[in-house]
Design a protein around this motif. Structure first.
Motif, PDB file in Angstrom:
ATOM      1  N   LEU A  42     -17.341 -18.018  47.364  1.00  0.00           N
ATOM      2  CA  LEU A  42     -18.414 -18.065  48.365  1.00  0.00           C
ATOM      3  C   LEU A  42     -18.497 -16.747  49.124  1.00  0.00           C
TER       4      LEU A  42
ATOM      5  N   GLY B 147     -19.597 -14.080  46.282  1.00  0.00           N
ATOM      6  CA  GLY B 147     -20.832 -14.362  45.565  1.00  0.00           C
ATOM      7  C   GLY B 147     -20.725 -14.028  44.095  1.00  0.00           C
ATOM      8  N   GLY B 148     -19.514 -13.981  43.571  1.00  0.00           N
ATOM      9  CA  GLY B 148     -19.329 -13.672  42.159  1.00  0.00           C
ATOM     10  C   GLY B 148     -17.865 -13.701  41.798  1.00  0.00           C
TER      11      GLY B 148
ATOM     12  N   ARG C   6     -23.331  -9.918  51.102  1.00  0.00           N
ATOM     13  CA  ARG C   6     -22.771 -10.975  51.944  1.00  0.00           C
ATOM     14  C   ARG C   6     -21.936 -10.406  53.077  1.00  0.00           C
TER      15      ARG C   6
ATOM     16  N   ILE D 188     -22.618 -25.247  50.897  1.00  0.00           N
ATOM     17  CA  ILE D 188     -21.652 -24.701  49.940  1.00  0.00           C
ATOM     18  C   ILE D 188     -22.347 -24.445  48.602  1.00  0.00           C
TER      19      ILE D 188
ATOM     20  N   PHE E 202     -25.473 -23.866  48.178  1.00  0.00           N
ATOM     21  CA  PHE E 202     -26.394 -22.739  48.378  1.00  0.00           C
ATOM     22  C   PHE E 202     -25.662 -21.404  48.258  1.00  0.00           C
ATOM     23  N   LEU E 203     -24.423 -21.374  48.801  1.00  0.00           N
ATOM     24  CA  LEU E 203     -23.684 -20.110  48.860  1.00  0.00           C
ATOM     25  C   LEU E 203     -22.906 -19.818  47.584  1.00  0.00           C
ATOM     26  N   ARG E 204     -22.889 -20.778  46.673  1.00  0.00           N
ATOM     27  CA  ARG E 204     -22.142 -20.532  45.444  1.00  0.00           C
ATOM     28  C   ARG E 204     -22.740 -19.357  44.684  1.00  0.00           C
ATOM     29  N   PRO E 205     -21.868 -18.611  43.977  1.00  0.00           N
ATOM     30  CA  PRO E 205     -22.377 -17.437  43.258  1.00  0.00           C
ATOM     31  C   PRO E 205     -23.498 -17.813  42.306  1.00  0.00           C
ATOM     32  N   ARG E 206     -24.505 -16.945  42.241  1.00  0.00           N
ATOM     33  CA  ARG E 206     -25.591 -17.182  41.299  1.00  0.00           C
ATOM     34  C   ARG E 206     -25.190 -16.626  39.941  1.00  0.00           C
TER      35      ARG E 206
ATOM     36  N   TRP F 108     -23.321 -17.716  37.626  1.00  0.00           N
ATOM     37  CA  TRP F 108     -21.899 -17.788  37.250  1.00  0.00           C
ATOM     38  C   TRP F 108     -21.814 -18.316  35.832  1.00  0.00           C
TER      39      TRP F 108
END
Lengths: 257, 171
Positions: free
Chosen positions: A209, A212-213, A223, B42, B44-48, B50
């Protein structure tokens, strides 16, 4: 106070009796003690101040001004930080080059960045010193225990501000420091996927979180920028208002336990 | 003294009860909404974007690795090195055992150098100097139809990997 009466110049007299002036300052200059107290009570900028201060609390060795100096550092950081934001883009293509520009091309850029950097170091040191000072005064004991907790939160937020700001120059030092820091977050109990009692997997733990990766990259930079410039300072502003208010409420810096 | 006609509890007692119930329903609803938005936040904030990295990766013909000692071809993409030593090819995970940075292959004399705290590892992954104390992890490796295949779900420490056929292939 008003010993000799000096004649007001005419332009000042006109100004003081203009509609504009009187719309801002509803009453005249406060002279009587009662009027002065009213200013502190009713003015939006002064209402956090105490009505009276005992002379003993002004002695340097009582507080060493550590809390006030921490706040001063925060103000310097806010002003210089906002100015730096005008020249900084939080993307991998631009971040490093923008900092180089600030250091070499932008007039006063180097000054502002160095002010920001040194004030940040100073703030961390001052906040820790402040905590040590109030600890020795028993600030964690009733009736000040709530404010102690607020102070601990402020200390944590100061560290988070330091940590998030560290990534923004986007050089090797910041990249690897944040790699290590994020791995430490990933090893936290419950909320980190590598920690004991891990609740969530690698793709939704606190490390993911935060970054972001999978690794430090463009998403992490953005972030950290948002946290550093908006969320954490905003939260700190709120907590600081509470903190200062409670200092007064709980009896000022001379409060006994 | 507030006018009794304007206090909350005034008037019909049924009215007051209704008001209390509505207040309670309102706060309960808001609290539930707040609670429900925590997992939403949570998510929403998860890595895009992935992607599961894929535990099993194909790394080309075995013959390509005959000429090099350390192949750094796959560090960027898969986070591993293929190392040829004493007639064996094995896979080293590109992750420092100290704090998880990515070391760099800097040549035969210097070995793998970690940029964070200066740990160095030799070709076998054995630490030459600290702060790292553990050797680099070995990953599962096999040859399928002349192609090198690495299985990242299999990992072992050096001493076990040296004895276990799943962690090296003859070359």
């Amino acid at each position: 106070m008003g010993g000799s009466v000096t004649r007001e110049p005419r332009w000042l007299h006109g100004l003081r009796h203009s509609q504009v002036w009187r719309s801002v300052f509803r009453s005249g200059v406060p002279v009587q003690p009662r009027e002065r107290l009213a200013v502190v009570l009713s003015n939006v900028f002064f209402h956090l101040h105490p009505l009276r201060i005992r002379a003993a609390s002004l002695r340097l060795r009582r507080t060493f001004c550590l809390g006030g100096l921490s706040f001063m550092a925060f103000l310097v950081l806010t002003v210089t930080g906002i100015l730096l934001m005008f020249h900084y883009r939080p993307t991998p293509e631009h971040a490093y080059a923008d900092i180089q520009d600030l250091m070499s091309v932008v007039p006063f850029g180097r000054l502002l960045r160095n002010l920001h950097r040194w004030s940040a170091h100073a703030m961390v040191i001052l906040v820790i010193a402040h905590m040590a000072r109030v600890f020795h005064a028993g600030a964690f004991r009733p009736p000040r225990e709530f404010n102690w907790v607020v102070g601990v939160l402020l200390l944590a937020l100061t560290f988070i501000l330091s940590f998030t700001g560290y990534l923004l120059p986007w050089d090797q030092l910041s990249y690897w420091a944040v790699t290590v820091g994020a791995n430490m977050a990933g090893a936290a109990p419950v909320i980190g996927h590598n920690g004991p009692l891990a609740l969530v997997g690698e793709d939704a733990d606190v490390r993911a979180l935060l970054l972001g990766g999978r690794a430090v990259g463009a998403a992490a930079l953005l972030r950290f920028y948002v946290l550093h410039c908006v969320l954490v300072p905003g939260a700190m502003g709120l907590l600081m208002a509470m903190h200062f208010f409670r200092v007064r409420r709980d009896g000022g810096v001379l409060a006994k336990y | 003294m507030p006018d009794p006609a304007h206090t909350l509890e005034a008037g019909d007692p049924q009215d007051a009860g209704r008001r209390r119930a509505l207040t309670r329903i309102g706060w309960t609803g808001l609290s539930l909404l707040g609670l429900a938005s925590v997992p939403a936040l949570i998510r929403f904030l998860r890595p895009r974007g992935w992607r599961d990295r894929g535990e099993i990766v194909e790394l080309g013909p075995l013959a390509e690795y005959r000429s090099t000692t350390v192949s750094a071809r796959w560090v960027q993409r898969h986070g591993l090195w293929l190392v040829r030593r004493a007639g064996r090819l094995f896979a080293l995970e590109a992750r420092c055992t100290h704090l998880g940075c990515t070391p760099r292959w800097v040549g035969d004399d210097a070995g793998f150098l970690c940029p964070c705290h200066g740990s160095r590892f030799d070709e076998d992954g054995v630490p030459l100097n600290g702060p790292a104390t553990q050797p680099l992890q070995r990953l599962g490796i096999r040859v399928e139809g002349g192609e090198v295949v690495v299985d990242r779900s299999l990992r072992a420490q050096l001493d076990r990997a040296e004895r276990d056929r799943r962690f090296y292939v003859p070359i």
